[in-house]
Design an enzyme around this catalytic site. Sequence first.
Site, PDB file in Angstrom:
ATOM      1  N   PHE A   1       3.844  20.050  46.825  1.00  0.00           N
ATOM      2  CA  PHE A   1       2.407  20.211  47.051  1.00  0.00           C
ATOM      3  C   PHE A   1       2.138  21.362  48.009  1.00  0.00           C
ATOM      4  CE2 PHE A   1      -1.429  18.669  49.502  1.00  0.00           C
ATOM      5  CZ  PHE A   1      -2.349  18.948  48.504  1.00  0.00           C
TER       6      PHE A   1
ATOM      7  N   SER B   1       9.837  17.221  47.045  1.00  0.00           N
ATOM      8  CA  SER B   1       8.618  16.673  47.648  1.00  0.00           C
ATOM      9  C   SER B   1       7.707  16.080  46.569  1.00  0.00           C
ATOM     10  CB  SER B   1       7.919  17.760  48.467  1.00  0.00           C
ATOM     11  OG  SER B   1       6.949  17.208  49.325  1.00  0.00           O
ATOM     12  N   MET B   2       6.469  16.569  46.412  1.00  0.00           N
ATOM     13  CA  MET B   2       5.622  16.066  45.339  1.00  0.00           C
ATOM     14  C   MET B   2       6.261  16.319  43.985  1.00  0.00           C
ATOM     15  SD  MET B   2       1.675  17.050  44.263  1.00  0.00           S
ATOM     16  CE  MET B   2       2.149  18.605  43.459  1.00  0.00           C
TER      17      MET B   2
ATOM     18  N   ASP C   1      13.141  15.576  58.790  1.00  0.00           N
ATOM     19  CA  ASP C   1      11.956  15.876  57.987  1.00  0.00           C
ATOM     20  C   ASP C   1      10.717  15.301  58.652  1.00  0.00           C
ATOM     21  OD1 ASP C   1       9.976  16.063  56.011  1.00  0.00           O
ATOM     22  OD2 ASP C   1      11.397  15.725  54.387  1.00  0.00           O
TER      23      ASP C   1
ATOM     24  N   HIS D   1      11.784  19.343  56.287  1.00  0.00           N
ATOM     25  CA  HIS D   1      11.235  19.059  54.969  1.00  0.00           C
ATOM     26  C   HIS D   1      11.722  20.055  53.916  1.00  0.00           C
ATOM     27  CE1 HIS D   1       8.730  17.224  52.030  1.00  0.00           C
ATOM     28  NE2 HIS D   1       7.958  18.290  51.874  1.00  0.00           N
TER      29      HIS D   1
END
Length: 228
Positions: free
Chosen positions: A10, A78-79, A177, A207
Amino acid sequence: MIGCLLVHGFTGAPYEVEPLAEYIKEHTDWTVVAPILPGHGETLSLKSVSCTDWIDCAERELLTLLGKCEKVYVIGFSMGGLIAAYLAARHPISKLVFLSAAAKYVNPSQVKEDVLEMVHDFRRKQLHENELFLRYREKLIMTPPSAAREFQKVVRLARPSLKKIVVPVFIAQGTSDGIVPVASAEYIYSRVSSAERHLHYSAGAKHLICHTGNKKELFEKVFTFLSE
């Protein structure tokens, strides 16, 4: 022929997974694809896009690979990990890799640590050198609330898909993260129905797991998992 689809996160872009994509290209002759999701890239334009646009974009790339490759592996960051899960539950992929997948998000203790580091750099007049600050400053400014809501829709869509995943799974999570907590990796590990599943913690990785921590070890483990 083997195809490999990498889906970024994202407000991100393919640069988030580029180091791993390049590693795979250097060691194989696979077809490696890392699309830019609608509204994303170096310049964000997220006001008029929806979670459906993001999923459809990744799905089109996946279907193209499935149409010409004997095996297709999907890697989601991630997303992108949630989008990958949603697609893996619906299409015949061969293996799935989660990188810092945001089934749960925001790690309060790490956020506090990162903010303190920024404050320290600010006092020393070195904030302009803080990579985390530089990376997320524009994102905070350019991300409309509507886009954040669309991200949350992806989470809600993907979570029920986890139990439908039966292909071999590799889950990687950075221990430092500040966006996605370690609990997210554990949540995914406990929810997928795969007989073969691996959980790897990348020590010190933030992250952007493909850019921080022990990247060499991570890439080797992902590559071994995909190649076996």
